[in-house]
Design a protein around this motif. Structure first.
Motif, PDB file in Angstrom:
ATOM      1  N   ALA A 157     -16.097  19.930   9.845  1.00  0.00           N
ATOM      2  CA  ALA A 157     -15.156  19.259   8.756  1.00  0.00           C
ATOM      3  C   ALA A 157     -15.487  18.436   7.656  1.00  0.00           C
ATOM      4  CB  ALA A 157     -13.994  18.713   9.364  1.00  0.00           C
ATOM      5  N   ALA A 158     -16.522  17.325   8.187  1.00  0.00           N
ATOM      6  CA  ALA A 158     -17.203  16.515   7.271  1.00  0.00           C
ATOM      7  C   ALA A 158     -18.390  17.363   6.269  1.00  0.00           C
ATOM      8  CB  ALA A 158     -17.777  15.658   7.895  1.00  0.00           C
ATOM      9  N   ILE A 159     -18.928  18.210   6.794  1.00  0.00           N
ATOM     10  CA  ILE A 159     -19.956  18.949   6.036  1.00  0.00           C
ATOM     11  C   ILE A 159     -18.860  19.716   4.919  1.00  0.00           C
ATOM     12  CG2 ILE A 159     -21.350  21.161   6.094  1.00  0.00           C
ATOM     13  CD1 ILE A 159     -22.254  19.985   8.904  1.00  0.00           C
ATOM     14  N   GLY A 160     -17.804  20.447   5.384  1.00  0.00           N
ATOM     15  CA  GLY A 160     -16.978  20.955   4.353  1.00  0.00           C
ATOM     16  C   GLY A 160     -16.635  20.131   3.230  1.00  0.00           C
ATOM     17  N   ARG A 161     -16.375  18.830   3.413  1.00  0.00           N
ATOM     18  CA  ARG A 161     -15.892  17.829   2.451  1.00  0.00           C
ATOM     19  C   ARG A 161     -17.032  17.683   1.604  1.00  0.00           C
ATOM     20  NH1 ARG A 161     -12.850  15.666   6.844  1.00  0.00           N
ATOM     21  NH2 ARG A 161     -14.258  14.084   7.364  1.00  0.00           N
ATOM     22  N   THR A 162     -18.162  17.493   2.209  1.00  0.00           N
ATOM     23  CA  THR A 162     -19.382  17.119   1.338  1.00  0.00           C
ATOM     24  C   THR A 162     -19.773  18.172   0.153  1.00  0.00           C
ATOM     25  OG1 THR A 162     -20.305  15.785   3.153  1.00  0.00           O
ATOM     26  CG2 THR A 162     -21.788  16.640   1.509  1.00  0.00           C
ATOM     27  N   PHE A 163     -19.739  19.305   0.625  1.00  0.00           N
ATOM     28  CA  PHE A 163     -19.985  20.527  -0.376  1.00  0.00           C
ATOM     29  C   PHE A 163     -18.726  21.237  -0.756  1.00  0.00           C
ATOM     30  CE2 PHE A 163     -23.672  20.056   2.441  1.00  0.00           C
ATOM     31  CZ  PHE A 163     -24.623  19.808   1.783  1.00  0.00           C
ATOM     32  N   LEU A 219     -16.005  22.724   0.470  1.00  0.00           N
ATOM     33  CA  LEU A 219     -15.923  24.258   1.078  1.00  0.00           C
ATOM     34  C   LEU A 219     -14.596  24.313   1.969  1.00  0.00           C
ATOM     35  CD1 LEU A 219     -19.637  24.602   2.404  1.00  0.00           C
ATOM     36  CD2 LEU A 219     -18.623  25.454   0.430  1.00  0.00           C
ATOM     37  N   SER A 220     -14.323  25.559   2.324  1.00  0.00           N
ATOM     38  CA  SER A 220     -13.092  25.810   3.180  1.00  0.00           C
ATOM     39  C   SER A 220     -13.712  25.682   4.362  1.00  0.00           C
ATOM     40  CB  SER A 220     -12.781  27.243   2.974  1.00  0.00           C
ATOM     41  OG  SER A 220     -13.400  28.073   3.264  1.00  0.00           O
ATOM     42  N   ASP A 221     -12.492  25.526   5.347  1.00  0.00           N
ATOM     43  CA  ASP A 221     -12.874  25.189   6.835  1.00  0.00           C
ATOM     44  C   ASP A 221     -13.779  26.619   7.330  1.00  0.00           C
ATOM     45  OD1 ASP A 221     -11.846  23.053   6.960  1.00  0.00           O
ATOM     46  OD2 ASP A 221     -10.010  23.729   7.884  1.00  0.00           O
ATOM     47  N   SER A 222     -13.420  27.905   6.812  1.00  0.00           N
ATOM     48  CA  SER A 222     -13.760  29.047   7.411  1.00  0.00           C
ATOM     49  C   SER A 222     -15.288  29.097   6.810  1.00  0.00           C
ATOM     50  CB  SER A 222     -13.188  30.134   7.022  1.00  0.00           C
ATOM     51  OG  SER A 222     -13.016  30.367   5.671  1.00  0.00           O
ATOM     52  N   SER A 223     -15.713  28.764   5.732  1.00  0.00           N
ATOM     53  CA  SER A 223     -16.989  28.555   5.104  1.00  0.00           C
ATOM     54  C   SER A 223     -17.826  27.657   5.591  1.00  0.00           C
ATOM     55  CB  SER A 223     -16.930  28.231   3.569  1.00  0.00           C
ATOM     56  OG  SER A 223     -16.245  29.361   3.015  1.00  0.00           O
ATOM     57  N   ALA A 224     -17.430  26.282   6.046  1.00  0.00           N
ATOM     58  CA  ALA A 224     -18.110  25.340   6.727  1.00  0.00           C
ATOM     59  C   ALA A 224     -18.691  25.779   7.944  1.00  0.00           C
ATOM     60  CB  ALA A 224     -17.353  24.012   6.766  1.00  0.00           C
ATOM     61  N   SER A 225     -17.408  26.703   8.850  1.00  0.00           N
ATOM     62  CA  SER A 225     -17.934  27.002  10.043  1.00  0.00           C
ATOM     63  C   SER A 225     -19.131  27.899  10.155  1.00  0.00           C
ATOM     64  CB  SER A 225     -16.619  27.832  10.600  1.00  0.00           C
ATOM     65  OG  SER A 225     -16.583  28.957   9.985  1.00  0.00           O
ATOM     66  N   LEU A 226     -19.539  28.305   8.966  1.00  0.00           N
ATOM     67  CA  LEU A 226     -20.814  29.165   8.895  1.00  0.00           C
ATOM     68  C   LEU A 226     -22.152  28.498   9.405  1.00  0.00           C
ATOM     69  CD1 LEU A 226     -20.181  31.341   5.815  1.00  0.00           C
ATOM     70  CD2 LEU A 226     -19.904  32.228   7.950  1.00  0.00           C
ATOM     71  N   VAL A 227     -21.860  27.141   9.307  1.00  0.00           N
ATOM     72  CA  VAL A 227     -23.188  26.332   9.652  1.00  0.00           C
ATOM     73  C   VAL A 227     -23.366  26.691  11.273  1.00  0.00           C
ATOM     74  CG1 VAL A 227     -24.149  24.146  10.139  1.00  0.00           C
ATOM     75  CG2 VAL A 227     -22.931  24.560   7.935  1.00  0.00           C
ATOM     76  N   ALA A 228     -22.444  26.521  11.959  1.00  0.00           N
ATOM     77  CA  ALA A 228     -22.373  26.730  13.530  1.00  0.00           C
ATOM     78  C   ALA A 228     -22.884  28.388  13.796  1.00  0.00           C
ATOM     79  CB  ALA A 228     -21.061  26.505  13.992  1.00  0.00           C
ATOM     80  N   THR A 229     -22.322  29.261  12.922  1.00  0.00           N
ATOM     81  CA  THR A 229     -22.790  30.486  13.050  1.00  0.00           C
ATOM     82  C   THR A 229     -24.296  30.709  12.872  1.00  0.00           C
ATOM     83  OG1 THR A 229     -20.430  31.248  12.436  1.00  0.00           O
ATOM     84  CG2 THR A 229     -22.261  32.927  12.370  1.00  0.00           C
ATOM     85  N   ALA A 230     -24.784  30.088  11.793  1.00  0.00           N
ATOM     86  CA  ALA A 230     -26.186  30.159  11.329  1.00  0.00           C
ATOM     87  C   ALA A 230     -27.130  29.770  12.403  1.00  0.00           C
ATOM     88  CB  ALA A 230     -26.439  29.469  10.020  1.00  0.00           C
ATOM     89  N   THR A 231     -26.695  28.740  13.071  1.00  0.00           N
ATOM     90  CA  THR A 231     -27.429  28.092  14.048  1.00  0.00           C
ATOM     91  C   THR A 231     -27.570  28.969  15.181  1.00  0.00           C
ATOM     92  OG1 THR A 231     -26.685  26.014  13.415  1.00  0.00           O
ATOM     93  CG2 THR A 231     -27.871  25.781  15.462  1.00  0.00           C
TER      94      THR A 231
END
Length: 410
Positions: free
Chosen positions: A49-55, A57-69
């Motif tokens: 959620a904090a990463i999403g606020r920085t950039f 982004l929507s919640d679903s877009s921010a969740s792509l960080v977890a997916t990428a890892t």
């Protein structure tokens, strides 16, 4: 039958003996390494959620960080871990730790979400070190102590998975999400120094080419229906697990609770009950068979989502759901590994590569679909999706690739 599953190149390999006996301090260092390195994959989950606020982004877009890892970890499992049978493992692990430190530093200072996503994939690839360290420990350990030593190192892995969310949630709430990646980079450099000093060398035991090594993965997968079934069941259950942990921060920060990332991370401590289930799952696999323990684990995961769907707007209901989910997934995971390691003992590293690749592929799918379920269906959509993955795991475990006579022949 096992002769058909080993590539001809293996025949040219001369067995290597352990270069030294594992002492207690080295075993604990291996457990610590597994815990700290695997934590790199999970630090981002309470911070989404904090990463999403920085950039912005929507919640679903921010969740792509977890997916990428998780995608990166899957790639590391599939293409890097098998190299542990060809290259000297200590040198390979030190190189990966250095890469992990560099990529964590890149994530900490990433000026754009695209660069953060790329760094996350590379973090995942370089964090496959535990899957090299476990076979190394099994090789170096005396036969009489092998199970105890590998079990102790596995406990470090489980604790690292669970504690990472608590630590990152707290750091994110008080120092910001970038600080967590900076701290993690420093920890990798510290581990690099410790392992360079204390870890013994472990000579490779595969004399063939990389192509022959990778081809043997396909041979094992094609020939062993039990391996395919375990990989599918493990992947589906880890998908159910990832659906929950990818979306939990969004749910807790929403109108139901208004909690910060520190509380989301604290749920990792609650999930530590799952680590306590590890020896119980192993005992059940020994006494009742791994299929029994796997079935119980799947049903617990399914029950967790049914329960959370009905009661998670009450904190006690959410806590109990987390415990059921973690116990179920960890129990099935350990029992699956017990099952596959008995199939072809001389190919355990590659069996683990096939299984863990399926496992983390499922986790990646769970992360991305979990974000979509949250965006379009809210918490109810998350619970339905998680229950669907657990139900699919049950169906696969009961009906896919059942060839009792053939499997017993292995």
């Amino acid at each position: 039958m096992s002769e058909l599953l080993i590539e001809p190149a293996d025949a040219a390999v001369a067995p290597t003996l352990p270069t030294r006996r594992l002492d207690g301090a080295l075993v604990w260092l291996m457990a610590l390494t597994c815990g700290l390195v695997v934590a790199n994959i999970y630090y981002n989950q309470p911070l989404l959620a904090a990463i999403g606020r920085t950039f912005h982004l929507s919640d679903s877009s921010a969740s792509l960080v977890a997916t990428a890892t998780q995608i990166g970890y899957t790639l590391g499992m599939l293409f890097v871990v098998p190299l542990g049978d060809m290259l000297e493992r200590k040198r390979l692990m030190l190189f990966m730790l250095l890469g992990a430190a560099a990529c964590l530093g890149l994530a900490a200072f990433a000026p754009s979400f695209a660069l953060l996503a790329i760094a996350s994939i590379l973090i995942g690839i370089c964090s496959a070190v535990p899957q090299l360290l476990l076979p190394m420990a099994a090789h170096l350990a005396p036969e009489a102590d092998r199970g105890r030593i590998v079990g102790r190192i596995m406990s470090g892995l489980l604790i690292g998975i669970l504690a990472s969310r608590t630590v990152s949630g707290y750091v994110g709430a008080h120092l910001g999400w970038r600080a967590m990646f900076e701290i993690a980079a420093g920890l990798m450099l510290a581990l690099l120094g410790l392992l360079a000093w204390r870890l013994p060398q472990d000579r490779p035991n595969f004399a063939g080419t990389y192509g022959a090594l990778m081809k043997s993965l396909l041979t094992l997968t094609a020939t062993l229906p039990a391996l395919r079934r375990s990989a599918l069941v493990g992947g589906l259950l880890f998908a159910a697990f990832s659906v929950f942990w990818t979306t939990l921060a969004f749910f807790l920060e929403g109108p139901a609770y208004h909690y910060g990332s520190d509380v989301a991370g604290f749920f990792g401590v609650i999930g530590a009950v799952g680590a306590l289930a590890a020896p119980l799952a192993g005992k059940a696999a020994d006494t009742r068979g791994p299929d029994f323990a796997i079935g119980v684990g799947i049903l617990l995961a399914l029950a967790a989502y049914v329960f959370m769907g009905l009661t998670s707007y009450h904190l006690a209901g959410l806590v109990l759901g987390v415990i059921l989910l973690d116990v179920g997934v960890q129990s099935a995971h350990i029992s699956n590994q017990t099952k596959i390691f008995s199939l072809v003992p001389e190919a355990r590293s590659r069996l683990n590569t096939v299984y863990m690749t399926g496992y983390f592929t499922g986790g990646s799918i769970g992360s991305v679909t979990g974000g979509l379920a949250w965006t379009h269906g809210g918490w109810a959509g998350v619970c339905v999706l998680g229950a669907a993955f657990a139900s699919a795991a049950y169906l696969v475990s009961r009906f896919y690739g059942r060839e009792p006579a053939a499997e017993q022949a292995h």
